[in-house]
Motif scaffolding. Sequence first.
Motif, PDB file in Angstrom:
ATOM      1  N   ASP A  30       0.855  -1.180   0.000  1.00  0.00           N
ATOM      2  CA  ASP A  30       0.000   0.000   0.000  1.00  0.00           C
ATOM      3  C   ASP A  30       0.893   1.233   0.000  1.00  0.00           C
ATOM      4  N   PHE A  31       0.739   2.060  -1.027  1.00  0.00           N
ATOM      5  CA  PHE A  31       1.587   3.232  -1.204  1.00  0.00           C
ATOM      6  C   PHE A  31       1.084   4.428  -0.407  1.00  0.00           C
ATOM      7  N   VAL A  32       2.037   5.209   0.077  1.00  0.00           N
ATOM      8  CA  VAL A  32       1.747   6.519   0.660  1.00  0.00           C
ATOM      9  C   VAL A  32       2.568   7.547  -0.113  1.00  0.00           C
ATOM     10  N   GLY A  33       1.981   8.703  -0.302  1.00  0.00           N
ATOM     11  CA  GLY A  33       2.668   9.783  -0.998  1.00  0.00           C
ATOM     12  C   GLY A  33       3.547  10.570  -0.049  1.00  0.00           C
ATOM     13  N   GLY A  34       4.116  11.639  -0.569  1.00  0.00           N
ATOM     14  CA  GLY A  34       4.982  12.495   0.229  1.00  0.00           C
ATOM     15  C   GLY A  34       4.259  13.155   1.388  1.00  0.00           C
ATOM     16  N   ASP A  35       2.917  13.242   1.293  1.00  0.00           N
ATOM     17  CA  ASP A  35       2.119  13.837   2.360  1.00  0.00           C
ATOM     18  C   ASP A  35       1.712  12.811   3.413  1.00  0.00           C
ATOM     19  N   GLY A  36       2.109  11.548   3.223  1.00  0.00           N
ATOM     20  CA  GLY A  36       1.774  10.495   4.168  1.00  0.00           C
ATOM     21  C   GLY A  36       0.399   9.877   3.963  1.00  0.00           C
ATOM     22  N   LYS A  37      -0.333  10.341   2.939  1.00  0.00           N
ATOM     23  CA  LYS A  37      -1.677   9.816   2.674  1.00  0.00           C
ATOM     24  C   LYS A  37      -1.625   8.672   1.665  1.00  0.00           C
ATOM     25  N   ALA A  38      -2.599   7.773   1.779  1.00  0.00           N
ATOM     26  CA  ALA A  38      -2.685   6.629   0.871  1.00  0.00           C
ATOM     27  C   ALA A  38      -2.762   7.111  -0.571  1.00  0.00           C
ATOM     28  N   SER A  39      -1.992   6.462  -1.462  1.00  0.00           N
ATOM     29  CA  SER A  39      -1.982   6.901  -2.858  1.00  0.00           C
ATOM     30  C   SER A  39      -2.072   5.752  -3.859  1.00  0.00           C
ATOM     31  N   GLY A  40      -2.111   4.509  -3.382  1.00  0.00           N
ATOM     32  CA  GLY A  40      -2.231   3.418  -4.337  1.00  0.00           C
ATOM     33  C   GLY A  40      -1.859   2.089  -3.751  1.00  0.00           C
ATOM     34  N   ARG A  41      -1.802   1.097  -4.636  1.00  0.00           N
ATOM     35  CA  ARG A  41      -1.522  -0.272  -4.191  1.00  0.00           C
ATOM     36  C   ARG A  41      -0.829  -1.048  -5.297  1.00  0.00           C
ATOM     37  N   ALA A  42       0.012  -1.976  -4.883  1.00  0.00           N
ATOM     38  CA  ALA A  42       0.616  -2.943  -5.796  1.00  0.00           C
ATOM     39  C   ALA A  42       0.246  -4.335  -5.307  1.00  0.00           C
ATOM     40  N   THR A  43       0.016  -5.226  -6.262  1.00  0.00           N
ATOM     41  CA  THR A  43      -0.173  -6.636  -5.968  1.00  0.00           C
ATOM     42  C   THR A  43       0.987  -7.375  -6.609  1.00  0.00           C
ATOM     43  N   LEU A  44       1.660  -8.182  -5.838  1.00  0.00           N
ATOM     44  CA  LEU A  44       2.830  -8.916  -6.312  1.00  0.00           C
ATOM     45  C   LEU A  44       2.502 -10.400  -6.326  1.00  0.00           C
ATOM     46  N   ASN A  49       8.413 -20.173 -12.084  1.00  0.00           N
ATOM     47  CA  ASN A  49       9.819 -20.437 -12.400  1.00  0.00           C
ATOM     48  C   ASN A  49      10.755 -19.332 -11.935  1.00  0.00           C
ATOM     49  N   GLY A  50      10.325 -18.543 -10.959  1.00  0.00           N
ATOM     50  CA  GLY A  50      11.135 -17.455 -10.435  1.00  0.00           C
ATOM     51  C   GLY A  50      10.675 -16.109 -10.953  1.00  0.00           C
ATOM     52  N   GLY A  51      11.041 -15.079 -10.257  1.00  0.00           N
ATOM     53  CA  GLY A  51      10.630 -13.732 -10.608  1.00  0.00           C
ATOM     54  C   GLY A  51       9.304 -13.372  -9.971  1.00  0.00           C
ATOM     55  N   VAL A  52       8.976 -12.083 -10.049  1.00  0.00           N
ATOM     56  CA  VAL A  52       7.755 -11.568  -9.446  1.00  0.00           C
ATOM     57  C   VAL A  52       7.072 -10.606 -10.409  1.00  0.00           C
ATOM     58  N   LEU A  53       5.765 -10.802 -10.602  1.00  0.00           N
ATOM     59  CA  LEU A  53       4.943  -9.884 -11.382  1.00  0.00           C
ATOM     60  C   LEU A  53       4.379  -8.846 -10.428  1.00  0.00           C
ATOM     61  N   ILE A  54       4.585  -7.571 -10.756  1.00  0.00           N
ATOM     62  CA  ILE A  54       4.108  -6.475  -9.916  1.00  0.00           C
ATOM     63  C   ILE A  54       3.059  -5.704 -10.710  1.00  0.00           C
ATOM     64  N   GLU A  55       1.833  -5.695 -10.202  1.00  0.00           N
ATOM     65  CA  GLU A  55       0.756  -4.907 -10.801  1.00  0.00           C
ATOM     66  C   GLU A  55       0.540  -3.710  -9.894  1.00  0.00           C
ATOM     67  N   VAL A  56       0.707  -2.505 -10.441  1.00  0.00           N
ATOM     68  CA  VAL A  56       0.737  -1.318  -9.594  1.00  0.00           C
ATOM     69  C   VAL A  56      -0.185  -0.226 -10.132  1.00  0.00           C
ATOM     70  N   GLU A  57      -0.789   0.502  -9.196  1.00  0.00           N
ATOM     71  CA  GLU A  57      -1.556   1.701  -9.517  1.00  0.00           C
ATOM     72  C   GLU A  57      -1.313   2.703  -8.395  1.00  0.00           C
ATOM     73  N   VAL A  58      -0.711   3.846  -8.741  1.00  0.00           N
ATOM     74  CA  VAL A  58      -0.389   4.888  -7.768  1.00  0.00           C
ATOM     75  C   VAL A  58      -0.855   6.221  -8.326  1.00  0.00           C
ATOM     76  N   ALA A  59      -1.611   6.968  -7.532  1.00  0.00           N
ATOM     77  CA  ALA A  59      -2.160   8.270  -7.938  1.00  0.00           C
ATOM     78  C   ALA A  59      -1.356   9.417  -7.311  1.00  0.00           C
ATOM     79  N   GLY A  60      -1.678  10.634  -7.773  1.00  0.00           N
ATOM     80  CA  GLY A  60      -1.066  11.830  -7.202  1.00  0.00           C
ATOM     81  C   GLY A  60       0.341  12.101  -7.692  1.00  0.00           C
TER      82      GLY A  60
END
Length: 171
Positions: A30-44, A49-60
């Motif tokens: 769960d992302f927070v912006g520079g103001d400390g407020k919630a700004s988005g989320r990533a699902t990993l 066979n190794g590696g990680v898929l990162i699906e991300v949405e971040v606003a602001g």
Amino acid sequence: MKTVLSIAALAFIAVSSATLAQDKQTATADFVGGDGKASGRATLTAAANGGVLIEVEVAGLPANKWVAFHVHETGNCDAAVHHESAGKHFNPTNAEHGLLSAKGPHAGDMPNQYVDQDGVLRAQIFDSMVTLDGKTDGIRGRALIVHANSDDYRSQPAGDAGKRLACGVIK
């Protein structure tokens, strides 16, 4: 003494085991912006066979701009110190920074991402150099960072990516 489990108990055990296995294969940040407020989320999601898929949405974020996106070593997102608490890029092999570096990249280096006109970064990124829970390459408990500038893929130690705009701890 003979133990007999009911069908309901067996079903609960099966569902609990499946949920536990799924939990080990996925994580969120769960992302927070520079103001400390919630700004988005990533699902990993861990790849088979190794590696990680990162699906991300971040606003602001600044609109119509390429920004750097990295895994950082420490799972701490303190906006009061501009997310510097997340530490350096995740680099378990002590490689040089940069996807275009002859002696790189770090495990936490990923391609730049584009922020659309609405100020939202939406992306799916695959990082083949990490796992969710590996002993040396595991990223659960670390942080994802969105930077203000694009990564030049060469400059040491961080690609001249600029200020840290958003941070999410991988849980």
